[in-house]
Design a protein around this motif. Structure first.
Motif, short mmCIF file in Angstrom:
data_model
loop_
_atom_site.label_atom_id
_atom_site.label_comp_id
_atom_site.label_asym_id
_atom_site.label_seq_id
_atom_site.Cartn_x
_atom_site.Cartn_y
_atom_site.Cartn_z
N ALA A 171 0.83 -1.21 0.00
CA ALA A 171 0.00 0.00 0.00
C ALA A 171 0.86 1.25 0.00
N GLN A 172 1.95 1.23 0.75
CA GLN A 172 2.83 2.40 0.84
C GLN A 172 3.60 2.63 -0.45
N ASN A 173 3.65 1.63 -1.30
CA ASN A 173 4.43 1.70 -2.54
C ASN A 173 3.63 2.25 -3.73
N ILE A 174 2.34 2.49 -3.52
CA ILE A 174 1.47 2.91 -4.62
C ILE A 174 1.98 4.18 -5.31
N ILE A 175 2.37 5.17 -4.52
CA ILE A 175 2.81 6.44 -5.10
C ILE A 175 4.02 6.22 -5.99
N GLU A 176 4.98 5.43 -5.52
CA GLU A 176 6.18 5.17 -6.31
C GLU A 176 5.86 4.44 -7.62
N ILE A 177 4.90 3.52 -7.56
CA ILE A 177 4.53 2.78 -8.77
C ILE A 177 3.96 3.73 -9.83
N TYR A 178 3.08 4.64 -9.40
CA TYR A 178 2.48 5.56 -10.37
C TYR A 178 3.47 6.63 -10.84
N LYS A 179 4.47 6.93 -10.03
CA LYS A 179 5.55 7.80 -10.52
C LYS A 179 6.35 7.07 -11.59
N LYS A 180 6.66 5.82 -11.31
CA LYS A 180 7.51 5.01 -12.20
C LYS A 180 6.83 4.76 -13.55
N HIS A 181 5.53 4.48 -13.51
CA HIS A 181 4.83 4.05 -14.73
C HIS A 181 3.85 5.09 -15.26
N SER B 122 -14.56 23.97 -14.10
CA SER B 122 -13.15 24.14 -13.75
C SER B 122 -12.71 22.95 -12.91
N VAL B 123 -11.45 22.57 -13.06
CA VAL B 123 -10.93 21.42 -12.32
C VAL B 123 -9.69 21.83 -11.53
N VAL B 124 -9.66 21.40 -10.28
CA VAL B 124 -8.45 21.42 -9.48
C VAL B 124 -8.04 19.96 -9.31
N GLY B 125 -6.93 19.58 -9.92
CA GLY B 125 -6.50 18.19 -9.90
C GLY B 125 -5.38 17.96 -8.91
N VAL B 126 -5.47 16.87 -8.17
CA VAL B 126 -4.45 16.48 -7.20
C VAL B 126 -3.94 15.09 -7.56
N ASP B 127 -2.63 14.94 -7.62
CA ASP B 127 -2.03 13.63 -7.84
C ASP B 127 -0.69 13.60 -7.11
N SER B 128 -0.32 12.43 -6.63
CA SER B 128 0.94 12.30 -5.88
C SER B 128 2.15 12.17 -6.80
N SER B 129 1.91 11.91 -8.08
CA SER B 129 2.98 11.72 -9.05
C SER B 129 3.30 13.02 -9.77
N GLU B 130 4.54 13.50 -9.63
CA GLU B 130 4.90 14.75 -10.32
C GLU B 130 4.83 14.61 -11.83
N VAL B 131 5.07 13.39 -12.34
CA VAL B 131 4.99 13.18 -13.79
C VAL B 131 3.55 13.33 -14.27
N ALA C 249 0.28 16.40 -4.56
CA ALA C 249 0.02 16.24 -3.12
C ALA C 249 -0.52 14.84 -2.88
N ASP C 250 -0.40 14.42 -1.63
CA ASP C 250 -0.98 13.17 -1.17
C ASP C 250 -2.37 13.48 -0.63
N MET C 251 -3.39 12.88 -1.23
CA MET C 251 -4.76 13.21 -0.82
C MET C 251 -5.01 12.96 0.66
N ARG C 252 -4.24 12.06 1.27
CA ARG C 252 -4.45 11.72 2.68
C ARG C 252 -4.05 12.85 3.61
N GLN C 253 -3.19 13.77 3.15
CA GLN C 253 -2.73 14.87 3.99
C GLN C 253 -3.11 16.22 3.41
#
Length: 203
Positions: free
Chosen positions: A8-18, A70-79, A96-100
């Protein structure tokens, strides 16, 4: 096999990677259109929508924008955020991380499509306060979950992809506890690629 919490903690890294490969895989076909149309039918014209896990902004945010919102989009992946900014520079995109998340802004619509269900069960429970914090009166909330209580591991380009879900009863209770009423809910909707979808409104 890694334990579930580590996955679960690895989700952000996976979406950054891919990020770019996933965006290409996802494509532009809008199988969510019927649900998005129902979501939008409950909003006023020119509403501002918070899209949690917005990805590249295509195709979902693109559709919302095309309907005049209008959309304000949040995603943890900078890519993902970079792609969204390239696609729609006039909208607001936040890494940003939606959890925080505390954006200091309230929205008419909140969407967490194919993102919320990557959180652990406890993190999902905590998200309802975050939804509430960002909600204008009458806000429309739509999110996807699993069909029943449990955890599942999928695959994204060879990496283990964590998903979890609460029970339908608990989601309903959490929504009610935070002032939301369920408008429509379909488990494993055959007309939406098997997604389990919740549509609710705060009255």
């Amino acid at each position: 096999m890694k334990d579930q919490l580590e996955l679960a903690q690895n989700i952000i890294e996976i979406y950054k990677k891919h990020a770019r490969a996933w965006t290409e895989l996802r494509g532009q076909f809008l199988y969510e259109k019927a649900w998005l149309d129902h979501f939008l039918s409950l909003l006023l014209e020119h509403s501002t929508i918070l899209d949690l896990g917005c990805g590249s902004a295509k195709p979902i945010a693109a559709y919302l924008i095309a309907q005049g919102h209008s959309v304000v989009g949040v995603d943890s992946s900078e890519v993902m955020i970079e792609m969204a900014q390239e696609n729609f520079p006039e909208q607001r995109w936040i890494q940003a991380d939606m959890r925080q998340m505390d954006l200091g802004q309230k929205f008419q619509g909140i969407l967490a499509w194919d993102s919320f269900f990557h959180l652990t069960q406890d993190d999902q429970r905590a998200m309802f306060s975050i939804f509430q914090k960002h909600a204008q009166p009458g806000v429309v909330l739509m999110f996807t979950s699993g069909p029943s209580h449990g955890e599942a591991i999928g695959d994204l380009f060879g990496d283990a992809l964590y998903h979890s879900s609460l029970s339908q009863e608990e989601y309903t209770q959490l929504l009610n506890d935070h002032g939301f009423q369920v408008i429509k809910m379909v488990a494993e909707d055959a007309e939406c690629a098997g997604h389990t979808v919740w549509l609710a409104q705060k009255f």
